[in-house]
Design an enzyme around this catalytic site. Structure first.
Site, short mmCIF file in Angstrom:
data_model
loop_
_atom_site.label_atom_id
_atom_site.label_comp_id
_atom_site.label_asym_id
_atom_site.label_seq_id
_atom_site.Cartn_x
_atom_site.Cartn_y
_atom_site.Cartn_z
N LYS A 1 0.87 -1.19 0.00
CA LYS A 1 0.00 0.00 0.00
C LYS A 1 0.90 1.23 0.00
O LYS A 1 2.09 1.14 0.24
CB LYS A 1 -0.87 0.03 1.27
CG LYS A 1 -1.86 -1.11 1.35
CD LYS A 1 -2.68 -0.98 2.63
CE LYS A 1 -3.26 -2.30 3.08
NZ LYS A 1 -3.56 -2.36 4.50
N ARG B 1 -14.28 -5.25 14.92
CA ARG B 1 -15.18 -4.14 15.23
C ARG B 1 -16.63 -4.52 14.95
O ARG B 1 -17.52 -4.29 15.75
CB ARG B 1 -14.83 -2.91 14.38
CG ARG B 1 -13.53 -2.26 14.78
CD ARG B 1 -13.04 -1.33 13.72
NE ARG B 1 -12.78 -2.05 12.49
CZ ARG B 1 -12.06 -1.59 11.49
NH1 ARG B 1 -11.57 -0.39 11.53
NH2 ARG B 1 -11.85 -2.33 10.41
O1 PNS Z 1 -3.95 -3.66 9.88
P1 PNS Z 1 -4.07 -4.60 8.74
O2 PNS Z 1 -3.56 -3.95 7.46
O3 PNS Z 1 -5.48 -5.14 8.58
O4 PNS Z 1 -3.10 -5.86 9.04
C1 PNS Z 1 -2.97 -6.92 8.14
C2 PNS Z 1 -1.84 -7.88 8.55
C3 PNS Z 1 -0.55 -7.13 8.79
C4 PNS Z 1 -2.22 -8.60 9.82
C5 PNS Z 1 -1.68 -8.92 7.38
O5 PNS Z 1 -1.61 -8.25 6.17
C6 PNS Z 1 -0.44 -9.80 7.53
O6 PNS Z 1 -0.36 -10.62 8.43
N1 PNS Z 1 0.56 -9.61 6.64
C7 PNS Z 1 1.82 -10.31 6.68
C8 PNS Z 1 1.98 -11.30 5.52
C9 PNS Z 1 1.25 -12.59 5.83
O7 PNS Z 1 1.56 -13.31 6.75
N2 PNS Z 1 0.22 -12.86 5.00
C10 PNS Z 1 -0.64 -14.01 5.18
C11 PNS Z 1 -1.77 -13.66 6.13
S1 PNS Z 1 -2.92 -14.97 6.28
#
Ligand code: PNS
Length: 170
Positions: A47, A96
């Site tokens: 992003k 939420r």
């Molecule tokens: O605050 P967010 O953007 O909703 O957080 C999302 C997050 C960081 C928890 C998710 O994108 C993540 O865990 N990313 C790391 C890469 C990963 O492990 N991806 C597979 C997730 S099932």
């Protein structure tokens, strides 16, 4: 006699762009439940963030000194690999409304498939924060709306500096 229980280390991962009062509420609840809570800011999520990872970590650091067992870190790669490296037993996520559930369930089940020994724990932030998201806070602030109480005052000041800096340049 009960055996000595393990210490519970949890990761609270997210983008935190920026940290909101809902995130802070969750950190407080998580800190009370866990022995150690690591707030982990995601690097390289593709992003276009408003704040750098370092700024986002700083925002968290500014508000957590009161909670002695909370640390701030950043991570990239798979969340479960990072959690295992930190010897965490849990991933903390906030829910939420029902609309969050589908995405969160999918991530929790994928993470469980990858590392079954790490549990995802869902907590509900206080109802006063149930409508707050980082995305909406940025949008409302950019358009001149009042976001007092939706983010910690330190974050509001950072938004002020960042957004007025952007409009002065642009
Ligand atoms: O605050 P967010 O953007 O909703 O957080 C999302 C997050 C960081 C928890 C998710 O994108 C993540 O865990 N990313 C790391 C890469 C990963 O492990 N991806 C597979 C997730 S099932």
């Amino acid at each position: 006699m009960a055996s000595k229980s393990r210490s519970h280390i949890a990761i609270y991962p997210g983008s935190f762009d920026p940290l909101t009062s809902g995130h802070l509420d969750l950190i407080e609840r998580g800190s009370a439940m866990m022995d150690r809570l690591i707030v982990a800011v995601l690097r390289n999520d593709g992003k276009q963030p408003l704040f750098s990872v370092e700024e986002r970590m700083e925002m968290v650091r500014e508000v957590v000194p009161g909670f002695g067992n909370v640390e701030v870190d950043s991570f990239d790669g798979l969340l479960v690999d990072y959690a295992a490296q930190k010897q965490a037993t849990a991933i903390l996520r906030g829910i939420r409304a029902v609309s969050d559930y589908e995405y969160e369930l999918q991530m929790a089940l994928m993470n469980r498939r990858l590392k079954p020994e790490i549990e995802t724990v869902f907590l509900m932030a206080g109802e006063a924060y149930s409508f707050i998201s980082s995305r909406l806070v940025k949008e409302v602030f950019r358009l001149g709306g009042d976001i007092r109480g939706m983010v910690p005052p330190t974050v509001e000041a950072r938004l002020q500096r960042r957004i007025s800096g952007i409009s002065a340049r642009g």
